[in-house]
Enzyme design. Structure first.
Site, PDB file in Angstrom:
ATOM      1  N   ARG A  22     -10.049  -0.099   8.821  1.00 17.96           N
ATOM      2  CA  ARG A  22      -9.494  -1.392   9.218  1.00 17.96           C
ATOM      3  C   ARG A  22     -10.518  -2.276   9.895  1.00 17.96           C
ATOM      4  O   ARG A  22     -10.203  -3.383  10.296  1.00 17.96           O
ATOM      5  CB  ARG A  22      -8.346  -1.153  10.195  1.00 17.96           C
ATOM      6  N   ARG A  78       0.025  -8.897  13.314  1.00 16.52           N
ATOM      7  CA  ARG A  78      -0.668  -7.899  12.480  1.00 16.52           C
ATOM      8  C   ARG A  78      -1.490  -8.592  11.393  1.00 16.52           C
ATOM      9  O   ARG A  78      -2.595  -8.150  11.068  1.00 16.52           O
ATOM     10  CB  ARG A  78       0.349  -6.931  11.867  1.00 16.52           C
ATOM     11  N   ARG A 116      11.105  -0.692  10.992  1.00 14.82           N
ATOM     12  CA  ARG A 116       9.978  -0.369  11.868  1.00 14.82           C
ATOM     13  C   ARG A 116       9.911  -1.316  13.058  1.00 14.82           C
ATOM     14  O   ARG A 116      10.181  -2.498  12.907  1.00 14.82           O
ATOM     15  CB  ARG A 116       8.661  -0.457  11.075  1.00 14.82           C
ATOM     16  N   LYS A 156       0.828  -1.218   0.000  1.00 12.89           N
ATOM     17  CA  LYS A 156       0.000   0.000   0.000  1.00 12.89           C
ATOM     18  C   LYS A 156       0.855   1.258   0.000  1.00 12.89           C
ATOM     19  O   LYS A 156       0.616   2.185  -0.766  1.00 12.89           O
ATOM     20  CB  LYS A 156      -0.930   0.014   1.228  1.00 12.89           C
ATOM     21  N   ARG A 182      11.708  -5.143   5.218  1.00 13.57           N
ATOM     22  CA  ARG A 182      11.441  -3.741   4.857  1.00 13.57           C
ATOM     23  C   ARG A 182      12.396  -2.784   5.570  1.00 13.57           C
ATOM     24  O   ARG A 182      12.728  -2.966   6.721  1.00 13.57           O
ATOM     25  CB  ARG A 182      10.013  -3.368   5.237  1.00 13.57           C
TER      26      ARG A 182
HETATM   27  P1  AP5 Z   1       4.781  -1.587   1.899  1.00 13.45           P
HETATM   28  O1  AP5 Z   1       4.417  -0.819   0.680  1.00 13.45           O
HETATM   29  O2  AP5 Z   1       5.534  -0.876   2.971  1.00 13.45           O
HETATM   30  O3  AP5 Z   1       3.472  -2.346   2.491  1.00 13.45           O
HETATM   31  P2  AP5 Z   1       2.165  -1.775   3.189  1.00 13.45           P
HETATM   32  O4  AP5 Z   1       1.004  -2.417   2.518  1.00 13.45           O
HETATM   33  O5  AP5 Z   1       2.195  -0.283   3.270  1.00 13.45           O
HETATM   34  O6  AP5 Z   1       2.327  -2.469   4.610  1.00 13.45           O
HETATM   35  P3  AP5 Z   1       2.291  -1.844   6.075  1.00 13.45           P
HETATM   36  O7  AP5 Z   1       3.091  -2.780   6.929  1.00 13.45           O
HETATM   37  O8  AP5 Z   1       2.682  -0.422   6.101  1.00 13.45           O
HETATM   38  O9  AP5 Z   1       0.784  -2.001   6.393  1.00 13.45           O
HETATM   39  P4  AP5 Z   1       0.115  -2.081   7.755  1.00 13.45           P
HETATM   40  O10 AP5 Z   1      -1.289  -1.987   7.352  1.00 13.45           O
HETATM   41  O11 AP5 Z   1       0.467  -3.257   8.590  1.00 13.45           O
HETATM   42  O12 AP5 Z   1       0.782  -0.877   8.604  1.00 13.45           O
HETATM   43  P5  AP5 Z   1       0.282   0.576   8.954  1.00 13.45           P
HETATM   44  O13 AP5 Z   1       1.449   1.467   8.967  1.00 13.45           O
HETATM   45  O14 AP5 Z   1      -0.901   0.932   8.139  1.00 13.45           O
HETATM   46  O15 AP5 Z   1       5.613  -2.863   1.421  1.00 13.45           O
HETATM   47  C1  AP5 Z   1       6.118  -3.811   2.357  1.00 13.45           C
HETATM   48  C2  AP5 Z   1       7.499  -4.319   1.906  1.00 13.45           C
HETATM   49  O16 AP5 Z   1       7.374  -5.064   0.705  1.00 13.45           O
HETATM   50  C3  AP5 Z   1       8.510  -3.205   1.603  1.00 13.45           C
HETATM   51  O17 AP5 Z   1       9.766  -3.596   2.020  1.00 13.45           O
HETATM   52  C4  AP5 Z   1       8.440  -3.056   0.068  1.00 13.45           C
HETATM   53  O18 AP5 Z   1       9.678  -2.602  -0.468  1.00 13.45           O
HETATM   54  C5  AP5 Z   1       8.127  -4.485  -0.353  1.00 13.45           C
HETATM   55  N1  AP5 Z   1       7.285  -4.536  -1.555  1.00 13.45           N
HETATM   56  C6  AP5 Z   1       6.253  -3.719  -1.882  1.00 13.45           C
HETATM   57  N2  AP5 Z   1       5.687  -4.086  -3.038  1.00 13.45           N
HETATM   58  C7  AP5 Z   1       6.358  -5.190  -3.456  1.00 13.45           C
HETATM   59  C8  AP5 Z   1       6.237  -6.053  -4.590  1.00 13.45           C
HETATM   60  N3  AP5 Z   1       5.289  -5.841  -5.532  1.00 13.45           N
HETATM   61  N4  AP5 Z   1       7.099  -7.103  -4.688  1.00 13.45           N
HETATM   62  C9  AP5 Z   1       8.055  -7.316  -3.726  1.00 13.45           C
HETATM   63  N5  AP5 Z   1       8.218  -6.537  -2.638  1.00 13.45           N
HETATM   64  C10 AP5 Z   1       7.385  -5.490  -2.502  1.00 13.45           C
HETATM   65  O19 AP5 Z   1      -0.259   0.372  10.456  1.00 13.45           O
HETATM   66  C11 AP5 Z   1       0.640   0.134  11.528  1.00 13.45           C
HETATM   67  C12 AP5 Z   1      -0.122   0.055  12.848  1.00 13.45           C
HETATM   68  O20 AP5 Z   1      -0.792   1.301  13.113  1.00 13.45           O
HETATM   69  C13 AP5 Z   1      -1.242  -0.989  12.927  1.00 13.45           C
HETATM   70  O21 AP5 Z   1      -0.744  -2.257  13.267  1.00 13.45           O
HETATM   71  C14 AP5 Z   1      -2.142  -0.374  14.014  1.00 13.45           C
HETATM   72  O22 AP5 Z   1      -1.619  -0.595  15.297  1.00 13.45           O
HETATM   73  C15 AP5 Z   1      -2.065   1.100  13.720  1.00 13.45           C
HETATM   74  N6  AP5 Z   1      -3.112   1.562  12.796  1.00 13.45           N
HETATM   75  C16 AP5 Z   1      -2.933   2.093  11.550  1.00 13.45           C
HETATM   76  N7  AP5 Z   1      -4.105   2.396  10.973  1.00 13.45           N
HETATM   77  C17 AP5 Z   1      -5.066   2.059  11.861  1.00 13.45           C
HETATM   78  C18 AP5 Z   1      -6.484   2.096  11.838  1.00 13.45           C
HETATM   79  N8  AP5 Z   1      -7.149   2.553  10.770  1.00 13.45           N
HETATM   80  N9  AP5 Z   1      -7.162   1.652  12.912  1.00 13.45           N
HETATM   81  C19 AP5 Z   1      -6.506   1.185  13.993  1.00 13.45           C
HETATM   82  N10 AP5 Z   1      -5.167   1.099  14.091  1.00 13.45           N
HETATM   83  C20 AP5 Z   1      -4.448   1.527  13.034  1.00 13.45           C
HETATM   84 MG    MG Z   2       2.377   1.138   4.839  1.00 15.09          MG
END
Ligand code: AP5
Ligand code: MG
Ligand code: ZN
Length: 214
Positions: free
Chosen positions: A91, A169, A158, A15, A125
């Protein structure tokens, strides 16, 4: 008018990676609850009288931060944006309902990635501490180890990208967020994209879908 885009997908689905490209191409704001919460991990939420007194305590265990806290972040960010890509929200179904009351979406993207691919993406990552650009030690390495190609900033891992927290997660996602994907699928809005292709191939599909629907 710039488009209002929602990007859904499991932890590690890509994402953030695709959102960076959407921002550059379509001139929208990147509204990401994860980054907003990481910047406010120590914020005092004790007045809400919930299980923990800061967002960080939920995040470091891979649990969801309570809706009250997250909804407020999204309300403010969306009201200030001229077009956005929303990443990390909604979410759960309550958040999806909240979202439907405050905005209209033009495009709903879903990055489809199998679960066994996700953990290795998360544990490898690396993120730039200056500009937030995302890398992977094997799948998308920077030219010089530990240094951002874009701005020369230092790369870090991270805190929630340990294998144990990554797995938790993904479990939380299956339980709470998979129903959100089904909700948009049933309403006919969901554009499903094969997220297991290379980042550039995923981008080709993402860009074409936005151009088609927005
Ligand atoms: P990346 O693009 O970083 O993946 P992402 O989908 O953004 O994954 P996140 O880990 O950021 O999602 P998340 O939903 O767990 O975390 P968030 O920060 O939202 O890619 C991942 C890796 O793969 C990278 O190394 C990249 O280079 C590689 N990659 C990408 N595309 C690729 C491809 N096509 N092929 C190969 N490799 C690839 O949330 C974190 C925390 O915040 C949550 O756990 C929660 O505690 C809190 N939180 C956030 N939002 C909410 C909400 N709405 N409600 C409640 N709590 C929340
Ligand atoms: Mg992300
Ligand atoms: Zn950088």
């Amino acid at each position: 008018m710039n488009p209002n885009i929602l990007i859904l997908g499991a932890p590690g689905a890509g994402k953030g990676t695709q959102s960076e490209k959407i921002v550059d191409e379509f001139g929208v704001e990147h509204v990401t609850t994860g980054d907003a919460l990481r910047a406010n991990k120590q914020m005092d939420i004790s007045h809400l009288d919930l299980e923990y007194d800061t967002p960080g305590e939920y995040m470091d265990q891979g649990e969801l931060v309570p809706d009250e806290v997250v909804n407020e972040i999204v309300d403010k960010a969306l009201s200030e944006a001229d077009g956005y890509v929303l990443d990390g929200y909604p979410r759960n179904l309550d958040q999806a309902e909240h979202l439907s009351n405050i905005t209209d979406l033009d495009v709903v993207l879903y990055l489809d990635v199998d679960e066994d691919v996700l953990v290795s993406r998360l544990t490898g990552r690396r993120v730039c501490e200056e500009c937030g650009a995302t890398y992977h030690v094997d799948f998308n390495p920077p030219e010089e180890e530990g240094v951002c190609d874009e701005c020369g900033g230092d790369l870090y891992q991270r805190e929630d990208d340990s294998e144990e927290t990554a797995r938790e997660r993904i479990r939380v996602y299956d339980e709470n967020t998979q129903p959100v994907v089904e909700f948009y699928d049933e309403s006919g809005e969901l554009a499903r994209i094969d997220g297991e292709q290379t980042p550039d191939e995923v981008w080709t599909d993402v860009k074409a879908t936005i151009e088609d629907r927005a």
